[in-house]
Design an enzyme around this catalytic site. Sequence first.
Site, PDB file in Angstrom:
ATOM      1  N   SER A 232       0.821  -1.217   0.000  1.00 17.59           N
ATOM      2  CA  SER A 232       0.000   0.000   0.000  1.00 17.59           C
ATOM      3  C   SER A 232       0.855   1.267   0.000  1.00 17.59           C
ATOM      4  CB  SER A 232      -0.971  -0.012   1.174  1.00 17.59           C
ATOM      5  OG  SER A 232      -1.872   1.050   1.036  1.00 17.59           O
ATOM      6  N   ARG A 233       1.324   1.675   1.159  1.00 20.87           N
ATOM      7  CA  ARG A 233       2.237   2.819   1.249  1.00 20.87           C
ATOM      8  C   ARG A 233       3.242   2.531   2.359  1.00 20.87           C
ATOM      9  NH1 ARG A 233       0.933   3.894  -3.061  1.00 20.87           N
ATOM     10  NH2 ARG A 233       0.000   5.784  -3.925  1.00 20.87           N
ATOM     11  N   GLU A 262      11.090   5.596   0.180  1.00 22.18           N
ATOM     12  CA  GLU A 262      11.317   5.085  -1.178  1.00 22.18           C
ATOM     13  C   GLU A 262      11.587   6.174  -2.209  1.00 22.18           C
ATOM     14  OE1 GLU A 262       7.442   3.090  -1.882  1.00 22.18           O
ATOM     15  OE2 GLU A 262       7.115   4.546  -3.482  1.00 22.18           O
ATOM     16  N   HIS A 294       8.053  -0.771  -5.743  1.00 26.78           N
ATOM     17  CA  HIS A 294       6.759  -0.171  -6.116  1.00 26.78           C
ATOM     18  C   HIS A 294       6.341  -0.631  -7.517  1.00 26.78           C
ATOM     19  CE1 HIS A 294       4.068   3.230  -4.562  1.00 26.78           C
ATOM     20  NE2 HIS A 294       3.378   2.514  -5.438  1.00 26.78           N
ATOM     21  N   PHE A 297       1.675  -2.173  -9.291  1.00 25.11           N
ATOM     22  CA  PHE A 297       0.715  -1.627 -10.276  1.00 25.11           C
ATOM     23  C   PHE A 297       1.116  -1.947 -11.704  1.00 25.11           C
ATOM     24  CE2 PHE A 297       2.883   1.775 -12.593  1.00 25.11           C
ATOM     25  CZ  PHE A 297       4.085   1.826 -11.894  1.00 25.11           C
TER      26      PHE A 297
HETATM   27  P1  NAD Z   1      -9.603   2.071  -1.865  1.00 24.94           P
HETATM   28  O1  NAD Z   1      -9.853   3.501  -1.605  1.00 24.94           O
HETATM   29  O2  NAD Z   1     -10.496   1.339  -2.815  1.00 24.94           O
HETATM   30  O3  NAD Z   1      -9.606   1.258  -0.497  1.00 24.94           O
HETATM   31  C1  NAD Z   1      -9.006   1.720   0.667  1.00 24.94           C
HETATM   32  C2  NAD Z   1      -9.787   1.139   1.825  1.00 24.94           C
HETATM   33  O4  NAD Z   1      -9.127   1.541   3.019  1.00 24.94           O
HETATM   34  C3  NAD Z   1     -11.240   1.662   1.894  1.00 24.94           C
HETATM   35  O5  NAD Z   1     -12.131   0.572   2.015  1.00 24.94           O
HETATM   36  C4  NAD Z   1     -11.239   2.546   3.145  1.00 24.94           C
HETATM   37  O6  NAD Z   1     -12.492   2.518   3.828  1.00 24.94           O
HETATM   38  C5  NAD Z   1     -10.141   1.892   3.950  1.00 24.94           C
HETATM   39  N1  NAD Z   1      -9.615   2.777   4.985  1.00 24.94           N
HETATM   40  C6  NAD Z   1      -9.482   4.118   4.965  1.00 24.94           C
HETATM   41  N2  NAD Z   1      -8.988   4.551   6.135  1.00 24.94           N
HETATM   42  C7  NAD Z   1      -8.816   3.458   6.908  1.00 24.94           C
HETATM   43  C8  NAD Z   1      -8.343   3.262   8.230  1.00 24.94           C
HETATM   44  N3  NAD Z   1      -7.979   4.302   8.993  1.00 24.94           N
HETATM   45  N4  NAD Z   1      -8.286   1.998   8.691  1.00 24.94           N
HETATM   46  C9  NAD Z   1      -8.677   0.948   7.928  1.00 24.94           C
HETATM   47  N5  NAD Z   1      -9.140   1.070   6.665  1.00 24.94           N
HETATM   48  C10 NAD Z   1      -9.202   2.319   6.162  1.00 24.94           C
HETATM   49  O7  NAD Z   1      -8.083   1.981  -2.334  1.00 24.94           O
HETATM   50  P2  NAD Z   1      -7.403   0.790  -3.147  1.00 24.94           P
HETATM   51  O8  NAD Z   1      -7.549   1.056  -4.609  1.00 24.94           O
HETATM   52  O9  NAD Z   1      -7.840  -0.510  -2.599  1.00 24.94           O
HETATM   53  O10 NAD Z   1      -5.878   1.057  -2.799  1.00 24.94           O
HETATM   54  C11 NAD Z   1      -5.388   0.847  -1.472  1.00 24.94           C
HETATM   55  C12 NAD Z   1      -4.015   1.470  -1.368  1.00 24.94           C
HETATM   56  O11 NAD Z   1      -3.102   0.767  -2.213  1.00 24.94           O
HETATM   57  C13 NAD Z   1      -3.949   2.928  -1.900  1.00 24.94           C
HETATM   58  O12 NAD Z   1      -4.250   3.825  -0.865  1.00 24.94           O
HETATM   59  C14 NAD Z   1      -2.542   3.059  -2.374  1.00 24.94           C
HETATM   60  O13 NAD Z   1      -1.808   3.684  -1.344  1.00 24.94           O
HETATM   61  C15 NAD Z   1      -2.057   1.631  -2.566  1.00 24.94           C
HETATM   62  N6  NAD Z   1      -1.655   1.328  -3.947  1.00 24.94           N
HETATM   63  C16 NAD Z   1      -0.427   0.797  -4.165  1.00 24.94           C
HETATM   64  C17 NAD Z   1      -0.028   0.456  -5.463  1.00 24.94           C
HETATM   65  C18 NAD Z   1       1.317  -0.181  -5.747  1.00 24.94           C
HETATM   66  O14 NAD Z   1       1.742  -0.219  -6.917  1.00 24.94           O
HETATM   67  N7  NAD Z   1       2.022  -0.699  -4.771  1.00 24.94           N
HETATM   68  C19 NAD Z   1      -0.899   0.699  -6.527  1.00 24.94           C
HETATM   69  C20 NAD Z   1      -2.166   1.246  -6.258  1.00 24.94           C
HETATM   70  C21 NAD Z   1      -2.541   1.552  -4.957  1.00 24.94           C
END
Ligand code: NAD
Length: 334
Positions: A232-233, A262, A294, A297
């Site tokens: 995620s991050r 990163e 990273h 994606f």
């Molecule tokens: P999304 O918005 O669909 O889902 C995020 C979920 O987290 C939501 O259901 C939200 O309710 C929940 N959330 C928010 N705050 C929270 C908290 N305090 N505690 C628990 N849950 C909480 O996002 P997504 O598309 O599923 O992406 C998730 C994360 O993945 C993104 O935020 C991004 O940082 C990361 N990401 C990484 C890559 C990569 O290449 N590594 C690519 C895309 C996204």
Amino acid sequence: MRIAMFSTKPYDQRSFEERGSSHDIAWLEPRLSAETVSLAQGFEAVCLFVNDDARAEVIAALAAGGTRLIALRCAGFNNVDLAAAEAHGMAVVRVPAYSPHAVAEFTIGLLLALVRRIHKAYTRTRESNFALDGLLGFDLHGRTVGVIGTGRIGAIVARILQAGFGCRVLAYDIHHDAALEAIGVRYAPVEEIVAECDIISLHCPLTPQTHHLLNARSVARLRPGTIVVNTSRGALIDTEAAIEALKTGQLGGLAIDVYEQEADVFFEDLSAEIIQDDTLQRLMMFPNVLVTGHQAFFTREALAAIAEVTLGNIDDYAAGRPLANAVKPAAVKA
Ligand code: NAD
């Protein structure tokens, strides 16, 4: 519109050119930062990726240079000061979902590689070492997995693990997904997930509430030997705390596609350089740590979707249409 595209790689340029647009795009290699913001002078829009730094002072400089739109070509927006953008009347748009499958599938790949030592087997067999000592893994079937954040990506991960591997999935999210509950995923407090799971996978956004979600205190409450996966991050994990827990065995393995610091290293070929980040170097020395840069994606489908949605967002802005993918300051509190 004239668009300054920061952090451009050849694959970005290819996918945007394949999609085609009437906009005038300057392909800039540097990351956006206080040092490079002058490159955006005179551009109405900037197009940014995950490690571009749009903090308040950078946004002020962008606004002074005539920029009115920040078009993120990613889902996360933790690198943009949304309040500052709003204060300068600047719109921020993003690509909410380009391929959640790309990230979810990669997450499972990382998990399998780590628990079955596939990355080690790959390097061994290339040197004709076919011995199995040191490669002992464990079945995912029957294990308890915690999925933190069950949005687009986390929900797919939870489904693959629950329905595909036969894991018992516990989830934590501020919103519950009834469809996941219907297939047997159970929502539980973070404390229960930390205490009960063999594996934890992080899929919530980086916000002030989730910053260092895994820290010295929470890591101490993990089941000894817990495996953690983070696509995620980076700043969801306090890296120093993770290193201490890896040393004691409290953390049994760590697979990360994202890392707190990163921005200084990822997306670049530093193979001939001396890495100055001691924390990252320490992390990569552990036999039970797997780091990717990273990459989750990075599929053809995702790149095409990123180009399509980003340019669609810019088209909407240029035509004065409503911005379906606008990000507002309130989103940070979600
Ligand atoms: P999304 O918005 O669909 O889902 C995020 C979920 O987290 C939501 O259901 C939200 O309710 C929940 N959330 C928010 N705050 C929270 C908290 N305090 N505690 C628990 N849950 C909480 O996002 P997504 O598309 O599923 O992406 C998730 C994360 O993945 C993104 O935020 C991004 O940082 C990361 N990401 C990484 C890559 C990569 O290449 N590594 C690519 C895309 C996204």
